[in-house]
Design a protein around this motif. Structure first.
Motif, PDB file in Angstrom:
ATOM      1  N   CYS A 170       0.840  -1.195   0.000  1.00  0.00           N
ATOM      2  CA  CYS A 170       0.000   0.000   0.000  1.00  0.00           C
ATOM      3  C   CYS A 170       0.883   1.255   0.000  1.00  0.00           C
ATOM      4  CB  CYS A 170      -0.887  -0.022   1.244  1.00  0.00           C
ATOM      5  SG  CYS A 170      -1.860   1.486   1.430  1.00  0.00           S
ATOM      6  N   CYS A 224       0.019   3.142   3.631  1.00  0.00           N
ATOM      7  CA  CYS A 224       0.403   2.641   4.962  1.00  0.00           C
ATOM      8  C   CYS A 224       1.406   1.494   4.921  1.00  0.00           C
ATOM      9  CB  CYS A 224      -0.855   2.243   5.749  1.00  0.00           C
ATOM     10  SG  CYS A 224      -1.561   0.670   5.229  1.00  0.00           S
ATOM     11  N   CYS A 253      -5.744  -2.474  -0.136  1.00  0.00           N
ATOM     12  CA  CYS A 253      -5.038  -2.605   1.127  1.00  0.00           C
ATOM     13  C   CYS A 253      -6.029  -3.085   2.187  1.00  0.00           C
ATOM     14  CB  CYS A 253      -4.462  -1.244   1.525  1.00  0.00           C
ATOM     15  SG  CYS A 253      -3.783  -1.260   3.192  1.00  0.00           S
ATOM     16  N   CYS A 282      -6.068  -0.161   5.322  1.00  0.00           N
ATOM     17  CA  CYS A 282      -6.662   1.187   5.185  1.00  0.00           C
ATOM     18  C   CYS A 282      -7.606   1.301   3.994  1.00  0.00           C
ATOM     19  CB  CYS A 282      -5.563   2.249   5.107  1.00  0.00           C
ATOM     20  SG  CYS A 282      -4.757   2.361   3.503  1.00  0.00           S
TER      21      CYS A 282
END
Ligand SMILES: [Zn+2]
Length: 298
Positions: free
Chosen positions: A138, A141, A156, A159
């Motif tokens: 990702c 994050c 992801c 998140c």
């Protein structure tokens, strides 16, 4: 409609997941940007300054599954179905040797040699591999992403950020001034080759605004009467080239330092070396040259 190299074949069905694998499928196996093909010796001359010679023929491997590759591919993706035949993409490590009777070849070498539909899908496959390789984690994050079964996207799990395959729009302008056309040289072109102007679209710009800005920045002239010509997917690595014809309005040629090595007005009967027919640039130049010849009897 103008059929350009790399445009989707009409009889291709885009799918993300293979529900029921058939007996054998077409395999688009890459090592970096080189495709695995069965081919004969290099013998055909090339119209591409970047390609010295082409083979008389080349074809994709037709296999049941990836076991024939003799090692685990770094990644395998399902591309879809061409005339009912499954199409698979796989990537092998940079040092992978080709299986017996096959070789690694760049797509430019395979233009007009590989069947058109396979060539177009090889371009699509190259773009999808590039996207899959670059979105394993990702971007927000850092969590490993997961592919979705129903859509071409990696998401992801932490998140929920989605990473779709990226397409970067770029505009191309061929500028006319009476019986002349404006061609330029970028420093990365092969020696002696000239082409139309091109540049990437900035966030917040329309295609017409991008065209006007790029032309003014690169050669210092202003344009008018912009007409759409055609578009072409360009898999090096993930562009969509949108081509226009326009008229010179004002300004003297002033090539942008570092970007444009030289720019000149050319009479249509005295053209320099042009790009290969693999690209929309050449189709655009050929079409405008024919139009000028037809209307002015030059
Ligand atoms: Zn995330």
């Amino acid at each position: 409609m103008l059929e350009l190299p790399f445009s989707s074949p009409v009889d291709f069905e885009h799918c993300v997941t293979c529900e029921a694998p058939a007996a054998a499928g077409h395999w688009f196996v890459f090592r970096g940007d080189q495709l695995l093909v069965e081919m004969g010796p290099l013998e055909r001359p090339s119209d591409d300054p970047r390609v010295r010679a082409r083979p008389a023929g080349a074809r994709l491997p037709l296999q049941n599954n990836h076991n024939w590759l003799g090692g685990d591919p770094s990644r395998t993706l399902y591309l879809g179905r061409l005339r009912g035949v499954d199409c698979w993409i796989a990537e092998l490590p940079a040092a992978a040797e080709p299986p017996g009777g096959m070789s690694w070849q760049g797509l430019r070498t395979l233009f007009s040699v590989l069947e058109d539909a396979h060539f177009a899908l090889a371009g699509r496959a190259l773009q999808l591999l590039d996207w899959d390789r670059n979105h394993q984690y990702c971007g927000r994050c850092g969590t490993p992403t997961e592919p979705r079964r129903e859509e071409r996207v990696r998401t992801c799990p932490a998140c929920k950020l989605s990473a779709y395959p990226r397409v970067a729009p770029a505009v191309m302008a061929l500028i006319k001034k009476q019986n002349q056309i404006l061609l330029a040289r970028s420093p990365h072109f092969p020696p002696g080759m000239w082409s139309a102007l091109a540049g990437f679209v900035e966030p917040g710009e329309s295609l017409e605004q991008c065209l006007a800005r790029e032309v003014e920045e690169e050669v210092g002239v202003r344009i008018s009467n912009t007409r759409y010509f055609a578009s072409q997917p360009w898999p090096f690595p993930h562009s969509l080239m949108i081509a226009f014809v326009c008229d010179w309005e004002s300004g003297e040629l002033k090539p942008q330092a570092g970007e444009i090595e030289a720019a000149n007005w050319f009479e249509v009967l005295q053209l320099p070396k042009l790009p290969s027919k693999i690209s929309i640039a050449r189709r655009l130049i050929d079409a405008v040259v024919e139009e000028i010849k037809g209307t002015n009897d030059v």
